[in-house]
Write an enzyme that holds these catalytic residues in place. Structure first.
Site, mmCIF file in Angstrom:
data_model
loop_
_atom_site.group_PDB
_atom_site.id
_atom_site.type_symbol
_atom_site.label_atom_id
_atom_site.label_comp_id
_atom_site.label_asym_id
_atom_site.label_seq_id
_atom_site.Cartn_x
_atom_site.Cartn_y
_atom_site.Cartn_z
ATOM 1 N N VAL A 150 113.622 -9.469 79.606
ATOM 2 C CA VAL A 150 114.205 -10.799 79.760
ATOM 3 C C VAL A 150 115.344 -10.948 78.756
ATOM 4 O O VAL A 150 115.211 -10.570 77.591
ATOM 5 C CB VAL A 150 113.133 -11.894 79.498
ATOM 6 C CG1 VAL A 150 113.775 -13.271 79.444
ATOM 7 C CG2 VAL A 150 112.050 -11.863 80.566
ATOM 8 N N ASP A 175 107.949 -3.524 68.847
ATOM 9 C CA ASP A 175 107.185 -4.764 68.651
ATOM 10 C C ASP A 175 105.708 -4.346 68.677
ATOM 11 O O ASP A 175 105.392 -3.178 68.386
ATOM 12 C CB ASP A 175 107.542 -5.801 69.738
ATOM 13 C CG ASP A 175 106.971 -7.190 69.426
ATOM 14 O OD1 ASP A 175 107.467 -7.840 68.495
ATOM 15 O OD2 ASP A 175 106.009 -7.618 70.087
ATOM 16 N N ALA A 193 116.704 -11.095 73.546
ATOM 17 C CA ALA A 193 116.012 -10.467 74.681
ATOM 18 C C ALA A 193 114.609 -10.074 74.243
ATOM 19 O O ALA A 193 114.280 -10.129 73.054
ATOM 20 C CB ALA A 193 116.768 -9.239 75.155
ATOM 21 N N LYS A 194 113.786 -9.705 75.170
ATOM 22 C CA LYS A 194 112.476 -9.134 74.846
ATOM 23 C C LYS A 194 111.990 -8.375 76.068
ATOM 24 O O LYS A 194 112.425 -8.653 77.192
ATOM 25 C CB LYS A 194 111.477 -10.245 74.500
ATOM 26 C CG LYS A 194 110.328 -9.791 73.639
ATOM 27 C CD LYS A 194 110.717 -9.638 72.175
ATOM 28 C CE LYS A 194 109.562 -9.216 71.312
ATOM 29 N NZ LYS A 194 109.870 -9.348 69.880
ATOM 30 N N GLY A 195 111.090 -7.425 75.820
ATOM 31 C CA GLY A 195 110.500 -6.691 76.934
ATOM 32 C C GLY A 195 109.023 -6.487 76.688
ATOM 33 O O GLY A 195 108.532 -6.648 75.565
#
Ligand code: NAD
Length: 426
Positions: free
Chosen positions: A70, A156, A115-117
């Site tokens: 995202v 992360d 962003a992040k996934g």
């Protein structure tokens, strides 16, 4: 598997982190008197990408995994944010984490968007080969988004430098040349940065010292409890112990230990490094994750997952200072309770920004193919964190609000100003 505090909202249902993130944004937008158009742009994510992809398991069987990437905002630069592997990953969690990344990069003045996934999986149940297969296929699925100029992943929860190496290699194979700057948190051998593995915990330590200085807390008289003993929690424990703080409790997914006289953190890290479990630490009182949050300590550091400090337990927290090493550990209701009770809280978008700051240094070094020494990296990191703390505090005082809202005002204004200047395409 989870023994964390019960994640509830005021209504008693599990708090949705994206709703928490939007509520925090709305509060800041009101303080900043943002116009309604700008509010609508910034309170939603720009792109959300879901992939369902096959992976060959060791048995030869094919398993389908679901993953997300995202991008919340790209106005101030390429998107930046980690990748999480966890059974509870959801699209809304990734959207929240992406939005928090936008604010975190803006608070620290880094030229990035957020962003992040994440992939829904339990990495403990995967062999190393399966983990590599899954990582490489996920990386390949999201190559349409990621790259040094567009969107740069990092570690992360449950991902590490090896996972980043596989992502970087997959991307490089597909492009036909090495793209080290497309991923940060890599091993040093392939373009990683000195100081990156310690960076988030180092940043947590810098802001904890800053907060203590202002609150008149002497580190040598202060006790600390830390929930989560992974990358961020263990490094924070180690560095705070080195600064003279007495770390009296730590925990991981299996539960925690309480040592009222103080934990010899380097020895505990050596014990863990040799494969020992926290529960086997000699002389420790076993403690559950929920009870750890309510210990009579000076400083509480949540360093695991979201929704740990809620309406259900905030009134029983005894710490004077809460430093959010994790992303989103406190619900808005708990925030209000802490503010009413005079508990100072250093918010995630400031407290754990050390990781993305050194990721930025890593990206800059990769782009220049010129690498810096650890001493320089740590000094620059400290300067960025101290400056951000000061600016956040000034805004919190100017608006007569909490440090969280001070940080949001700083970040949201920077992103809103950039959005205004760039205008709307076409
Ligand atoms: P990690 O995987 O290294 O460690 C996570 C820790 O939390 C482990 O001790 C694990 O046992 C514990 N944990 C995980 N699930 C749990 C559960 N259900 N119940 C109890 N404990 C549980 O992850 P990390 O990189 O240390 O990240 C921790 C937090 O810090 C996350 O909120 C992450 O988003 C945030 N963060 C990480 C970085 C970074 O650079 N790694 C940067 C900024 C913020």
């Amino acid at each position: 598997m989870t023994e964390l505090a019960v994640p509830t909202s005021a209504s008693g249902t599990a708090a949705n982190p994206y709703i928490t993130a939007q509520r925090q944004f709305d509060q800041a937008a009101t303080l900043l008197q943002l116009d309604s158009g700008m509010r609508r742009v910034l309170r939603e994510v720009r792109r959300e990408f879901t992939v369902n992809f096959p992976v060959r398991m060791d048995t030869g069987r094919i398993r389908i995994f679901t993953g997300y990437r995202v991008q919340h905002n790209l106005t101030r630069g390429p998107a930046k944010g980690g990748i999480r592997y966890h059974p509870d990953v959801s699209l809304d969690e990734v959207k929240a984490l992406a939005m928090w990344m936008t604010w975190k990069c803006a608070v620290t003045g880094l030229p990035y968007g957020g962003a992040k996934g994440g992939v829904i999986c339990d990495p403990d149940q995967l062999s190393r080969q399966e983990l590599e297969n899954m990582t490489r296929r996920f990386a390949s699925e999201i190559t349409v988004l990621i790259g040094a100029a567009s969107d740069i992943p990092a570690p992360d929860v449950n991902t590490n430098s090896q996972v980043m190496a596989w992502i970087m290699d997959t991307l490089s194979m597909e492009r036909g040349y090495s793209v080290p700057a497309a991923v940060t948190g890599k091993p040093i051998e392939i373009g990683g940065s000195e100081g990156r593995p310690m960076a988030t915990g180092r940043g947590v330590t810098v802001v904890t010292l800053e907060a203590c200085r202002r609150m008149g807390i002497d580190p040598h008289q202060a006790t600390v409890a830390i929930q989560g003993f992974g990358n961020v929690g263990s490094v924070s424990a180690d560095l705070l112990h080195a600064e003279g703080f007495r770390v009296v409790a730590v925990s991981d997914v299996s539960g925690g230990i309480h040592v009222p006289g103080g934990i010899d953190v380097p020895a505990l890290l050596a014990h863990r490094g040799a494969g020992g479990r926290l529960a086997d630490w000699p002389g420790a009182i076993p403690i559950g994750n929920p009870a750890l949050l309510e210990l009579p300590v000076t400083i509480l550091i949540p360093a695991a997952l979201e929704n740990q400090l809620t309406v259900a337990n905030a009134a029983r927290v005894q710490a004077r200072l809460v430093v959010e090493a994790a992303n989103g550990p406190t619900t808005p209701e708990a925030d209000d309770i802490f503010a009413q009770r005079g508990i100072t809280l250093v918010p995630d978008i400031l407290a754990n920004a050390g990781g993305v700051t050194v990721s930025y240094f890593e990206w800059v070094q990769d782009l220049q193919s010129f690498f810096w020494e650890e001493k320089e990296i740590n000094a620059r990191l400290t300067r960025v964190m101290e400056r951000a703390y000061l600016q956040v505090e000034e805004l919190a005082q100017a608006h007569d609000t909490t440090l969280r809202m001070g940080a949001y005002c700083l970040a949201v204004k920077r992103v809103a100003d950039a959005t205004q200047l760039r205008g709307i395409y076409p």
